[in-house]
Design a protein around this motif. Sequence first.
Motif, PDB file in Angstrom:
ATOM      1  N   LEU A  43       0.825  -1.219   0.000  1.00 22.37           N
ATOM      2  CA  LEU A  43       0.000   0.000   0.000  1.00 22.37           C
ATOM      3  C   LEU A  43       0.853   1.260   0.000  1.00 22.37           C
ATOM      4  O   LEU A  43       0.538   2.231  -0.691  1.00 22.37           O
ATOM      5  N   ILE A  44       1.951   1.251   0.735  1.00 16.21           N
ATOM      6  CA  ILE A  44       2.847   2.401   0.736  1.00 16.21           C
ATOM      7  C   ILE A  44       3.430   2.631  -0.652  1.00 16.21           C
ATOM      8  O   ILE A  44       3.457   3.761  -1.148  1.00 16.21           O
ATOM      9  N   VAL A  46       2.112   1.696  -3.547  1.00 19.85           N
ATOM     10  CA  VAL A  46       1.039   2.159  -4.430  1.00 19.85           C
ATOM     11  C   VAL A  46       0.729   3.622  -4.193  1.00 19.85           C
ATOM     12  O   VAL A  46       0.562   4.402  -5.131  1.00 19.85           O
ATOM     13  N   TRP A  47       0.654   4.036  -2.916  1.00 25.51           N
ATOM     14  CA  TRP A  47       0.367   5.436  -2.618  1.00 25.51           C
ATOM     15  C   TRP A  47       1.464   6.352  -3.125  1.00 25.51           C
ATOM     16  O   TRP A  47       1.182   7.460  -3.584  1.00 25.51           O
ATOM     17  N   VAL A  50       1.011   6.556  -7.028  1.00 24.10           N
ATOM     18  CA  VAL A  50      -0.196   7.253  -7.475  1.00 24.10           C
ATOM     19  C   VAL A  50      -0.128   8.741  -7.144  1.00 24.10           C
ATOM     20  O   VAL A  50      -0.562   9.569  -7.939  1.00 24.10           O
ATOM     21  N   VAL A  51       0.390   9.078  -5.992  1.00 23.00           N
ATOM     22  CA  VAL A  51       0.389  10.486  -5.580  1.00 23.00           C
ATOM     23  C   VAL A  51       1.543  11.224  -6.153  1.00 23.00           C
ATOM     24  O   VAL A  51       2.311  11.113  -6.839  1.00 23.00           O
TER      25      VAL A  51
END
Length: 51
Positions: A43-44, A46-47, A50-51
């Motif tokens: 998740l880290i 991916v974030w 994406v950001v």
Amino acid sequence: MTMSEIFLWPGTKACERLGVNPEGEAGLIRWMVNTLVYLVASLIVVWIVVV
């Protein structure tokens, strides 16, 4: 140290701290810890992408 030992390291260390055998019946505890560790890591990543 093999690749499987590297991937299973977080769960193995958690089982050792709890005083249970990660190779025996505590395999589900090792699986749960590994799942949570790699979920958070994924998740880290991916974030960040994406950001």
